[in-house]
Design an enzyme around this catalytic site. Structure first.
Site: not given
Length: 496
Positions: A217, A67
């Protein structure tokens, strides 16, 4: 992996050194400012040792990030026009301070604003991601995974395949369709559920093969990517990659790992079973200004990795080779992944600076909680020690590698303890001898067979497992006979 020529040579492979060096950066949105502060300090320590041009990518075999950590990873390893890292570590914090408020635009407070936020959370992503996509593409351009200055690993999760997709430098040659642009990889790994939209793209290799990606993500799979990075290295060891010879798959004593978290709000104890028992879908995605479902799975993922590695490194008496820096005492807005007000950004800067001065902590294997180590060493002091280890490791590899511009001019002696046999044709236990050899690669030949009893390093080249050995030998036979000699002898090398 493919590498371009550079005025400053890339780090030599682990086969010429004693360690495999790994840097890992957790996910956490705007809290990426915290690891950015830690990384700036680490790089400054390396610069004190090796000069102002030193960069993190010059010292780590693998840099992994999830991320926001994936974005930092790309920034530290993508090449600029001079084939040096696009960003120095000190440039990461200004990037967050400048772009954070535009990536996560804040609305004015009040009841109406809260209702609007709740509606948007239920109806779709909280942010459209347009500015994030734009700033990533503007900075990373068309650079691809194969072009990074050192190997990288960035986890994502494919919602169509319902499985993790790991973008790894090591996999590019094996599967060219994974050689995506860094911008696409970073957008994919940053697509946090409920905060930013999932990301679709397709990638085509030189043969025309096309692969489609439907990514959310990377924190869904591995918010702490340290174990993923170690796994990628281990796969290379299994594949007998010469860059990692003679490391064994579970040789954790050869790993030097720095893992940096983005903080957690454990101290708040914000949720409890009595409250959560009454929650429905809306409460799980929006409760008291937070997103419990995201907080729970991302924190669980990160902590399980730390616990696992804590067990493994301590069990193998290698705990000093594993450094985890994390602050579990966040509270209030600094624990948020998206509050980008000026006040909160400054608070996050302070958290990072204070974390450097906090005592080094390790996971307690009985409780699963992190506790300060008894030595009283601070995180800054631990990082300084690791910087020294990283600097020594890089210099050692440069001295041993025949490909290094700064290699020692004298022959590359390599220290190995072996068990040799007097004759490959007439062998019995009484003829075995133990000696210390300095091995030097030379013209292939074969007469004497040498068996390694324990391997500390390797000759520079061993075509056909053959080399000419310069032997400084103190030979002790089981019969009591002892001979001291210094001779050249051709050897065939066989690893047991």
């Amino acid at each position: 992996m493919e590498r371009n020529p550079s005025s400053l040579p890339p780090i030599q492979p682990p086969t010429y050194g004693n360690l495999v060096t790994i840097l890992s950066i957790d996910g956490g949105g705007i809290r990426g400012i915290i690891p950015a502060t830690i990384l700036e300090f680490l790089e400054s320590q390396l610069q004190e040792l090796d000069g102002e041009e030193a960069r993190l990518a010059d010292y780590f075999d693998v840099i992994a990030g999830t991320s926001t950590g994936g974005l930092v990873t790309a920034m530290l390893t993508a090449p600029d026009k001079n084939n040096r890292p696009l960003f120095a570590a000190k440039d990461i914090k200004p990037f967050y301070l400048e772009n954070g408020p535009k990536i996560f635009p804040q609305k004015s407070g009040g009841l109406f604003s809260t209702i609007v936020k709740l509606f948007k959370t239920v109806a779709g992503p909280k942010y459209d991601g347009k500015y994030l996509h734009e700033v990533i593409r503007n900075n990373l351009g068309t650079t691809r995974l194969s072009q990074t200055l050192t190997s990288i690993v960035i986890p994502t999760f494919d919602i169509m395949q319902l499985q993790p997709t790991i973008f790894s430098s090591y996999e590019v040659s094996k599967d060219p369709t994974m050689n995506a642009q860094l911008s696409d990889i970073c957008i994919g790994t940053s697509a946090a559920p409920t905060y930013l939209p999932t990301y679709y793209f397709k990638n085509e290799d030189k043969e025309g093969n096309v692969r489609e990606f439907n990514l959310t993500d990377g924190g869904v799979a591995a918010n702490n990517p340290t174990l993923v990075a170690i796994g990628e290295v281990t796969k290379q060891v299994f594949r007998k990659d010469q860059d990692f010879f003679p490391i064994k798959p579970m040789d954790y004593g050869r790993f030097l790992v720095i893992s940096i978290g983005t903080g957690a709000a454990k101290i708040e104890k914000k949720y409890n079973a009595k409250k959560a028992a009454k929650w429905g879908a809306i409460d799980w995605v929006h409760y008291d200004g937070s997103t419990p479902i995201v907080n729970v799975f991302s924190q669980a993922s990160a902590d399980m990795v730390d616990l696992h590695l804590g067990v493994v490194f301590q069990a193998l008496h290698s705990e000093d080779n594993y450094l985890r820096i994390q602050d579990d005492t966040l509270s209030g807005t600094v624990a948020s992944v998206d509050i980008s007000t000026k006040e909160n950004l400054n608070n996050l800067l302070n958290v990072g600076e204070e974390l450097l001065n906090k005592p080094l902590s390790r996971v307690n294997l009985d409780t699963g909680l992190t506790e300060p180590v008894k030595t009283g060493v601070t995180n800054a002091e631990a990082l300084k020690k690791f910087a020294e280890l990283l600097s020594k490791e890089r210099k050692l590899r440069e001295q041993r590698s025949p490909h290094s511009k700064v290699a020692n001019k004298r022959p590359p002696w390599v220290y190995i303890r072996v068990v040799a046999l007097e004759s490959p044709h007439n062998v019995n236990v009484d003829q075995q001898l133990t000696t210390e050899l300095f091995l030097m690669s030379r013209t292939p030949s074969s007469n004497v067979q040498v068996y390694f009893s324990s391997l500390k390093s390797t000759p520079q080249e061993m075509p056909g497992n053959l080399c000419l050995c310069l032997v400084y030998a103190d030979l002790s036979f089981s019969t009591g006979k002892r001979v001291t000699a210094s001779i050249y002898t051709p050897c065939r090398l066989q690893i047991l």
